[in-house]
Design an enzyme around this catalytic site. Structure first.
Site, PDB file in Angstrom:
ATOM      1  N   ALA A  37       0.818  -1.211   0.000  1.00 18.12           N
ATOM      2  CA  ALA A  37       0.000   0.000   0.000  1.00 18.12           C
ATOM      3  C   ALA A  37       0.853   1.262   0.000  1.00 18.12           C
ATOM      4  O   ALA A  37       1.916   1.313   0.630  1.00 18.12           O
ATOM      5  CB  ALA A  37      -0.917   0.006   1.219  1.00 18.12           C
ATOM      6  N   LYS A 123      -7.679   2.720   8.591  1.00 18.76           N
ATOM      7  CA  LYS A 123      -9.055   3.190   8.540  1.00 18.76           C
ATOM      8  C   LYS A 123      -9.620   2.945   7.138  1.00 18.76           C
ATOM      9  O   LYS A 123      -8.856   2.882   6.167  1.00 18.76           O
ATOM     10  CB  LYS A 123      -9.134   4.678   8.909  1.00 18.76           C
TER      11      LYS A 123
END
Length: 371
Positions: A37, A123
């Protein structure tokens, strides 16, 4: 002017010092990362290098071997795994950081806990409040730590300082809280190739930048009592992915609340990218806002309110988050912590906003925990 020089200095030292490997303790904990990521370097890879109790060179797993090799070379990572499960099965890994697409959070969070690893979860926690609740229940059953990578800088001293000013009553009673986070030039909503625009992957503005605005609203104003109105724009033929959203709320003590978020707003003058993040708390005797129009400036880069100074002025929010996480793992009392109820409530109100929009929550995971 001096504020600008200070900003440049802090960011220069952050860039310089976070890329260095600092001295480690005899047995630092080893974190593993699921997925290549883009957020991982700032969220964990760089903060880990300056924490003495965390292994500085973090292994990670990716589904594509080519992607894994490119990512490892770019970030100086010595070891990669060929699959997420292979990383979870590795006995040397103590903690797993999960920054996968939203729709994969629940499955791989559960699998991480079942593998006996502590969990640091990006999140939003999951696609639904119920999934978040189940993750906490399993973590508690296993005796493992499971914080969320909170979508507000609650771990940073400056944010806690701001809230403390409000709590003293110096500014009087809170009348309204408004928050916004709007971006342009980062994600191309027209191409719709980014995972943030994929409904089946848990995409949407409320699931991304909206997490920050809602968390900030709740941090300064408390949990809403109702969603009073929404406006939004959607993408795709089915119109079920929100590119932007605005919502009004009633907060405790009849305080007015509002949020605004946009993943791809218009660029300034048609070509200048923007990053617009604001929190404005209006009170009966004044307002607290970071918009630059102020009569008094408060600065807080470290915790200096006790005999033990905590932090360095160049630390990022993520570095403070890692500090709190390690304090909990080591049985110490962190400066701040995000409890189970906060993570669940943020998802509860994200779902309520989607309900008010009429486009519904993101699809729940089809993964089922082994009996």
């Amino acid at each position: 002017m001096f504020g600008i020089f200070g900003f440049i200095r802090r960011n220069y030292l952050y860039s310089l010092l976070t890329h260095q490997l600092h001295k480690k303790t005899a047995k630092p904990l080893k974190f593993g990362i699921l997925g290549a990521a883009a957020i991982a370097p700032n969220a964990l890879i760089l903060p880990a290098r300056s924490h003495p109790e965390v292994e500085g060179l973090l292994p990670f797993a990716a589904r594509s071997k080519t992607r894994a090799e490119e990512y490892a070379k770019k970030h100086g990572i010595p070891k990669t795994f060929g699959s997420y499960q292979e990383l979870l099965d590795c006995p040397d890994i103590d903690v797993v950081y999960n920054p996968l697409p939203n729709a994969l959070h629940y499955e791989w969070a559960i699998k991480t806990l079942l593998a006996g690893k502590h969990l640091l979860l990006e999140k939003p926690s999951t696609d639904t409040a119920e999934e978040t609740r189940k993750i906490f229940e399993l973590a508690e059953k296993k005796g493992l730590r499971r914080p969320r990578s909170v979508p507000l800088s609650v771990f940073h001293p400056a944010v806690q300082k701001a809230k403390s000013i409000i709590q003293t009553g110096e500014l009087g009673q809170v009348q309204s809280v408004s928050t916004s986070l709007c971006l342009s030039g980062i994600f191309d909503s027209k191409a719709q190739t980014d995972i943030r625009f994929k409904h089946d992957l848990g995409g949407g503005a409320m699931m991304d930048v909206g997490c920050y605005t809602l968390s900030a609203l709740r941090y300064f104003g408390g949990n809403p009592t109702s969603v009073d109105g929404v406006t939004f724009t959607t993408l795709g033929s089915e119109g079920n992915v929100d590119r932007s959203a605005s919502a009004s709320f009633t907060l405790p003590n009849n305080v007015a609340g509002s949020i605004k978020c946009d993943l791809d707003q218009a660029k300034t003058l048609g070509f200048i990218p923007t990053f617009d993040f604001k929190v404005i708390v209006k009170c009966t005797k004044g307002s607290l806002t970071p918009d630059g129009m102020h009569s008094r400036t408060e600065k807080a880069y470290t915790f200096d309110d006790d005999s033990e100074k905590k932090g360095e002025f160049w630390w990022s929010t993520y570095r403070y988050q890692l500090e709190s996480f390690m304090d909990r793992l080591k049985g110490r009392t962190p400066k701040t912590w995000v409890e189970k109820e906060d993570s669940i409530e943020n998802m509860v109100w994200i779902e309520k906003v989607y309900e008010k929009m009429g486009i519904g929550s993101r699809p729940a995971s089809t993964y089922r925990t082994p009996e």
